[in-house]
Write an enzyme that holds these catalytic residues in place. Structure first.
Site, mmCIF file in Angstrom:
data_model
loop_
_atom_site.group_PDB
_atom_site.id
_atom_site.type_symbol
_atom_site.label_atom_id
_atom_site.label_comp_id
_atom_site.label_asym_id
_atom_site.label_seq_id
_atom_site.Cartn_x
_atom_site.Cartn_y
_atom_site.Cartn_z
ATOM 1 N N ASN A 1 8.713 1.994 -6.032
ATOM 2 C CA ASN A 1 7.408 2.689 -6.237
ATOM 3 C C ASN A 1 7.342 3.525 -7.534
ATOM 4 O OD1 ASN A 1 6.257 1.681 -3.832
ATOM 5 N ND2 ASN A 1 6.534 3.806 -2.675
ATOM 6 N N ARG B 1 -4.606 -11.000 -4.408
ATOM 7 C CA ARG B 1 -2.897 -11.213 -4.503
ATOM 8 C C ARG B 1 -2.607 -12.185 -3.481
ATOM 9 N NH1 ARG B 1 -1.115 -6.925 -7.494
ATOM 10 N NH2 ARG B 1 -1.827 -4.834 -7.391
ATOM 11 N N ARG C 1 -3.042 -6.086 -10.818
ATOM 12 C CA ARG C 1 -2.321 -5.490 -11.439
ATOM 13 C C ARG C 1 -0.595 -6.046 -11.187
ATOM 14 N NH1 ARG C 1 -2.602 0.357 -11.850
ATOM 15 N NH2 ARG C 1 -3.790 0.373 -13.745
ATOM 16 N N HIS D 1 -12.224 -6.702 -5.408
ATOM 17 C CA HIS D 1 -11.317 -6.267 -4.669
ATOM 18 C C HIS D 1 -11.505 -6.725 -3.284
ATOM 19 C CE1 HIS D 1 -8.537 -3.175 -2.805
ATOM 20 N NE2 HIS D 1 -7.834 -3.930 -3.426
ATOM 21 N N TYR E 1 2.300 -5.690 5.980
ATOM 22 C CA TYR E 1 1.277 -4.650 6.073
ATOM 23 C C TYR E 1 0.453 -4.628 7.097
ATOM 24 C CZ TYR E 1 1.933 -4.771 0.599
ATOM 25 O OH TYR E 1 2.386 -4.640 -0.388
ATOM 26 N N ARG F 1 -2.579 7.271 4.296
ATOM 27 C CA ARG F 1 -1.095 7.051 4.088
ATOM 28 C C ARG F 1 -0.580 7.512 2.861
ATOM 29 N NH1 ARG F 1 -0.827 1.408 1.670
ATOM 30 N NH2 ARG F 1 -0.333 2.300 -0.151
ATOM 31 N N HIS G 1 -2.193 -0.408 5.827
ATOM 32 C CA HIS G 1 -2.858 -0.810 4.753
ATOM 33 C C HIS G 1 -4.554 -0.989 4.979
ATOM 34 C CE1 HIS G 1 -4.396 -4.006 1.650
ATOM 35 N NE2 HIS G 1 -3.651 -3.164 0.848
#
Lengths: 772, 517
Positions: free
Chosen positions: A95, A436, A466, A496, A529, A625, A653
């Site tokens: 992270n 993703r 990314r 997204h 997730y 979160r 998530h």
């Protein structure tokens, strides 16, 4: 200072404005609350710039570090299995790496360009950089303290040990010597640094060892091995760099007294470094690691976006260094040398008391044979309760809307949806957005199969996900080769949203089946997730979905959406209207309330409206979160707002939004967080839950999370996060509860099916069930 | 998997002046179920109204839009695809080249709808929606459609449209004028109002509208106006008080489109269209006594796609079209003081002959309607010139606008009505030889029928009654009763019989029975 009566009156009328610094002072006890504007800025809690709207706003970068600190808490948590604690520690490392590569890099760029405009929290880039540096240095110390003082001793107690060559016995030394000779030596390439050989280009995040040498004759150093007969001159200092091979596992198991004994690669290399520099005196060996600015700059007007992104990926590898990590054993000369060569400022140097690059512990957490030191394996139930008894997924969806909660319920339900669509002769078309995807994605395989079966397959691949750009480019090309129509979305907008649309021809006409979710179409992350997805074939959703895909494909203007809320076409307005309605309802004395679960809450506009709502008496529960720029519990501002953060075994998530709506609650789920990028710069999708059973289930999911008192931490008005105390109540770990509930439901259904002689085709869920 | 197991899916592409749209629909539970509705901005109108031609850049945009639409059509395996275009492409000088490029690049055959056809479809949808919502007025109503290129106006008498006109000044066209006026005067609001008023005040529009209390308008700006006047869409329509519309117009009248756009968060083009549409609507409603404007959902593509999907719907539309064409023709005939009794009489005989011959002669329902038109309008020319009434009638009929009737219909009707017992069609006459061959043959047949019917009321006294038309031994026999002297009718009949036989290859005879016996 207004007296209590006056304050109460203002609060009642709902017209009270937060105009006085005194109110803010009261709500942040212990803070040296400033009076001058500049002092306010230094506190990191600054009202917004506009004098008529002095709401407090916490800087997002600083808030992010707090989030990583909560993850680190899990590494500290002794009740967690030790290898999971290692994993958490590794996660804090990765992270932080990404944070440096993108966010800190961005701040540093602003500082380098002397950009000094204050952000919404009132900090200039220079001020922010300084505060960040202090905070992260402090955090790094805590990471290594956790490792040295807690995790390593616990590992040792469990029979797992790390040792360094200085503490090894002969047998162990022989072992690592052999390993060095056979495996490492052939792949190591020392890179000398001198006038003719500049400092080498080092890969981002790579671990390297800087060797300080005493060289008898610099020329001899340069030409060592060429002429050994030449007389040596007075020794001088020189440097070389040896990269620790990233392709080889960082930790090596060696024979030892403990059940498992490990040694780190860099220690082995250092132990035998003289083999690489024969004839030279090694003065010191210092591991170091560099992190580069990796934020891509993409010219979306480029003729070929694919090529542009590929070029940009290459450029990312060459970004300017934003952090230099050194071990505490690094000698001053080496430190000075590296800092000079890499041109990093003092604040960007991190001296660590332990092995660099803590991400190694994420891999270490998966060592074989030690399941006892990990969480029990989470096996998602399959099929999910909503699909129990159905082999025909389309029939199931036609009968009723369906919901699946991951990872408690298997992601296979989603994969099967696409697989069945691929094989069904009545399916005409499949459309999907991919943000993703996993390495060997079954979804991609199903889409390819669909194209081979003659379906019209349209896939919207977001190339600008990314750090997944290369991955997505590869998938895009594969899909195109298979005959899928691959599109890359709209210039300037990152796609997204997570949605799959299947067009099927049936006896009563065309019907559209949808899956919409909060999570990516990634079967790997679906195990780690928490996310929720809904299946439906309601016509209004079908129309909206078709309109959305037509818009994203460039075939049509954006439609007026009926049920869906889509960013950037109206999502901000919709959320603002929903929040305002609660404010109005509160003022009218109607039932009001907001419960929202997001990954980040950053958007100033939304935050302002939440403050307004709180001041009007709306009870607001926020499950955030990660980053939270809203400060709860401030008198006169946010006393009706409670913020918790759940950080546990699984990564929270999902995004869920509940609005009381005057007594007729509405609930939405989707892909968008409350951040400016989601609301204004991305294509996002939030959808209402209309089915009454699923609504109840969604309400229960939120209630369960809200009642978490194990993994949840409450954000206080001073921005600290504290564990929620049980206070005599049973411990509630929401994630474990969801696992239990999913399993129990599955077992019940299975038992019912076995007990029934008729083996009914389906066992519909009772509307009276209030469990999730 | 057999295709007929599934309901048919059809696609309709409408290439408009400012956007190209597509609808994909199916029939579900007997009703039109719209599956997809796409729209892609292609500014054909802007090109055509400024230069008269569609630019190559716009053609490329159009083809790109159509290629995208075709991708979507494939996703639904639509069995039938139709493409139509209306005003902007209709007016383009290079229309033929554009349509050719579209055909080559996309395979689409684009049908160019004439203005009257377009309006007919729109009015049909308006009436249909009003009827379904139980809101169709029972007394005289003014219908209007404000389009990009023209304004359609029609009058409805509670049963059918009975009169119509098209003003060739639409919002987009006005826009060109508007932009130039803004450069030269600040009082552009008044100039536009005056211009519109002058465009609309002819043909007794003001007089005709004076007592009308019901107005039904439609157009692309209605939904924007409704939103801005806070009028919801309920029961499939908007109900906009005239006062609210007027207030809105007064607010923006003196503003330029750029500031309207900023104020109301519209694009500049929409602001301009809004401004001009408001001016047009208010000019029209000012002629009436209406206080509320009804605006039902009315997309002509709904009618077209319904016709593709439901044969019964197509028949219903044809019937409506027949009714309004003839109703409007009756109004036109009254305007020219045609003898209705004579027209009806000739019409009756013509249709009996037509029905007897149509099956063998490949004559269509549309041809029948055109024959009727010729019968209704054949005396128009008398109002213009007694001496040259036949040629005058031809000119009047040919250039008359009737909703639903194409130019081809009117040309054919004009050709039919051009001839009486004294003048026989001459195939070398340019008015006939310029017609395509199949139309020429059709014109000859219909003219032959008409001349016979016309001859039988040569004296305009409708002498024969109980008229029947039979086929006896390869000869058409027209029989009827009368107690009056039929000498002139017989003479005229004989003058026309030879041509009839020449055209149809069938003999024809008249059998008159004495009514007194």
């Amino acid at each position: 200072m207004p007296d209590d009566k006056e304050k109460n009156e203002k609060k009642k009328s709902g017209d009270a404005k937060v105009s006085s610094m005194e109110n803010l002072k009261e709500s942040i006890p212990g803070a040296a609350f400033p009076t001058a504007k500049t002092d306010v800025i230094a506190a990191g809690v600054k009202p917004l710039e506009k004098p008529e709207n002095p709401y407090p706003y916490y800087n997002r970068e600083l808030s992010w570090v707090d989030f990583d600190a909560r993850v680190l808490d899990e590494a500290y948590e002794t009740e967690n299995p030790v290898l999971e604690r290692c994993r958490f520690l590794g996660i804090t490392g990765s992270n932080l790496d990404e944070f440096f590569m993108v966010r800190v890099a961005g701040v540093q760029v602003q500082v380098d360009h002397k950009y000094n405009k204050r952000d919404v929290s009132g900090l200039t880039p220079e001020q922010l950089y300084k505060q960040l540096s202090e905070k992260i240095h402090d955090f790094s110390e805590k990471q290594y303290s956790c490792l040295r003082r807690s995790i390593l001793p616990t590992l040792k107690h469990e029979g797992i040990e790390f040792i360094r060559p200085a503490k090894m016995n002969e047998k162990q030394l022989a072992f690592i010597r052999s390993y060095f000779d056979k495996v490492l030596f052939p792949v190591l390439t020392p890179l000398a640094i001198d006038n003719s050989r500049p400092f080498p280009f080092l890969a981002n995040k790579s671990l390297n060892i800087c060797v300080r040498l005493s060289v008898a004759d610099p020329a001899e150093f340069e030409n060592r091995g060429k002429d050994k007969k030449k007389k040596a001159k007075k020794p001088q200092e020189a440097f070389a760099v040896v990269q620790v091979p990233g392709i080889i596992q960082r930790f090596l198991e060696i024979p030892g007294e403990a059940e498992h004994t490990y040694c780190l690669l860099e220690d082995i290399i250092i132990c035998f470094m003289d083999r690489l520099f024969e004839g030279n005196e090694i003065l010191s060996c210092s591991p170091f690691r560099m992190t580069r600015n990796s934020d891509l700059e993409i010219d979306e007007d480029a003729e070929d976006l694919l090529i542009e992104i590929r070029e940009s990926i290459k450029k990312r590898k060459r970004g300017k260094p934003v952090r230099l990590e050194l071990m505490s054993s690094c000698d001053p000369a080496t430190a000075k040398f590296l800092a000079g060569q890499l041109e990093v400022r003092k604040e960007a140097i991190y001296v660590e008391n332990g092995p660099l690059d803590l991400t190694l512990f994420s891999k270490f957490a998966n060592i074989e044979g030690e399941d006892r030191l990990r969480y029990p394996k989470l096996t998602p139930v399959n099929p999910p309760a909503d699909f129990w008894g159905y082999t025909d997924i389309f029939q199931a969806i036609r009968d009723k809307d369906r919901m699946v909660q991951h990872p408690y319920e298997s992601f296979d339900a989603v994969v099967n949806f696409v697989r069945q669509a691929a094989e069904d002769p009545d399916v005409l078309a499949i459309k999907e957005t991919l943000y993703r995807v996993s390495g060997h994605s079954p979804i991609i395989a199903a889409l390819i199969r669909a194209a081979e079966n003659g379906k019209q397959v349209t896939v919207l691949v977001e190339l600008k996900a990314r750090f997944d750009e290369e991955n997505n480019i590869n998938w895009a090309l594969k899909l195109e080769q298979a005959g899928c129509h691959v599109i890359y979305g709209l210039v300037g907008l990152k796609t997204h949203c997570k949605i799959t649309l299947v067009v099927r021809r049936e006896e009563d006409g065309i019907r559209r089946y949808l899956h919409m979710g909060t999570g990516n179409y990634n079967d790997s992350t679906a195990r780690l997730y928490t996310d929720i997805g809904m299946f439906t074939c309601r016509e209004p959703f079908g129309m909206d979905a078709s309109g959305l895909f037509n818009f994203l494909s460039g075939y049509s203007r954006p439609p007026v959406f009926g049920e869906m809320i889509v960013a950037p076409h109206g999502m901000r307005d919709s959320f603002e209207a929903l929040i305002r309605r609660e404010t109005e309802n509160a003022k009218k004395g109607l039932p009001s309330g907001i419960t929202a679960k997001v990954n980040s809450l950053v958007d100033p506009g939304i935050i302002n409206l939440l403050y307004d709502a709180s001041r009007a008496g709306v009870t607001i529960h926020l499950i955030v979160r990660g980053i939270c720029c809203l400060i709860p519990g401030l008198v006169g501002v946010s006393e009706n707002i409670t913020v918790i953060s759940i950080v546990g075994q699984l990564l929270e998530h999902s995004r869920i939004f509940r609005f009381e709506n005057g007594g007729n609650p509405r609930i939405f789920m989707g892909s968008a967080d409350w951040m400016p990028r989601n609301l204004d710069r991305r294509v996002e999708l939030v959808f209402p839950i209309l089915d009454e059973d699923l609504k109840k289930r969604a309400f229960a999911i939120l209630d369960m999370m809200w009642s978490d008192n194990v993994n949840a931490r409450q954000m206080m008005s001073n921005k600290d996060y504290v564990h929620i105390e049980h206070r005599g109540r049973p411990a509630v770990n929401s994630q474990q509860e969801f696992i239990r509930i999913a399993r129990e439901k599955f077992d019940r259904l299975k038992a019912a099916q076995s007990a029934s002689p008729a083996h009914p085709k389906e066992t519909p869920r009772s509307a009276d069930e209030d469990e999730i | 998997m057999k295709a007929n197991r599934y309901p048919k899916v059809a696609a309709l592409i409408d290439i408009g002046s400012s956007e190209t749209r597509m609808q994909i629909a199916q029939i579900r539970k007997g009703k039109l179920n719209r599956i997809e509705a796409l729209s892609y901005p292609v500014a054909l109108g802007r090109d055509v109204y400024s230069t008269g031609r569609v630019s190559q850049a716009t053609v490329r945009e159009l083809i790109k839009a159509l290629e995208g639409f075709l991708n979507v059509i494939r996703e639904y395996a639509a069995e039938e695809v139709a493409a139509v275009t209306t005003n902007a492409l209709r007016r383009a000088e290079n229309r033929g080249f554009v349509l050719d490029q579209v055909k080559i690049r996309t395979g689409l055959d684009v049908m160019v709808l004439e203005d009257n056809e377009e309006k007919s479809l729109i009015y049909y949808e308006m009436i249909r929606t009003l009827r379904e919502s139980d809101a169709l007025p029972e007394d005289t109503t003014l219908f209007s459609f404000v389009g990009a290129g023209s304004v359609g106006i029609a009058f409805y008498n509670g049963k059918t449209m009975y009169d119509s006109m098209t003003v060739p000044t639409g919002a987009l066209q006005l826009g060109e004028l508007f932009r130039s006026i803004q450069q030269t005067t600040d009082d552009f609001g008044q100039v536009i109002a005056d211009y519109i008023h002058s465009s609309l005040t002819y043909d007794n529009l003001e007089v005709d509208c004076r007592n009308i209390r019901n107005v039904v308008f439609t157009g692309s700006m209605i939904s924007v106006i409704a939103a801005m006047t806070d009028c919801p869409f309920t029961g499939n329509m908007y109900r906009i008080p005239v006062s609210k519309m007027r207030d809105l117009y007064d607010q923006i009248r003196a503003e330029r489109p750029e500031s309207i756009a900023l104020r109301y968060k519209l694009s500049t083009r929409t602001a301009e269209m809004l401004y001009l549409s408001l001016a047009l609507y208010l000019s029209l409603v000012s002629f009436t006594q209406a206080d509320t404007i009804l605006s039902p959902r009315s997309d002509m593509s709904d009618c077209l796609i319904r016709s593709i999907l439901l044969p019964a719907e197509l028949e219903s539309y044809k019937e409506y079209q027949h009714d309004i064409i003839l109703s409007c023709a009756d109004t036109t005939a009254r305007f020219y003081h045609c003898n209705k009794a004579n027209s009806d009489y000739i019409r009756d005989i013509s249709l009996k002959m037509f029905d007897r011959l149509a099956g063998q002669q490949s004559l269509s329902h549309r041809d029948r309607m055109v024959l009727e038109l010729a019968c209704v309008l054949h005396e128009c020319g008398h109002a213009v010139s007694a001496r040259h009434h036949l040629q005058s009638g031809y000119d009047v009929i040919r250039h008359t606008d009737l909703i639903g009737a194409t130019k081809s219909d009117m040309l054919l009707a004009a050709t039919i009505a051009r001839y009486n017992e004294l003048e026989e069609p001459d195939m070398s006459d340019p008015q006939i030889s310029s017609l395509p061959e199949d139309i020429r043959t059709k014109a000859a047949k219909l003219t032959a029928i008409f001349r016979i019917a016309n001859a039988l009321d040569n004296t305009h006294t409708e002498k024969l009654s109980d008229i029947t038309v039979r086929m006896r031994e390869e000869t058409i026999e027209i029989s009827g009763r009368t107690s009056e002297n039929m000498y002139l009718e017989n003479y005229a009949f004989k003058q026309c019989a030879a041509y009839f036989t020449d055209v149809f290859g069938t003999g024809i005879r008249l059998r008159v029975r004495n009514a007194l016996k």
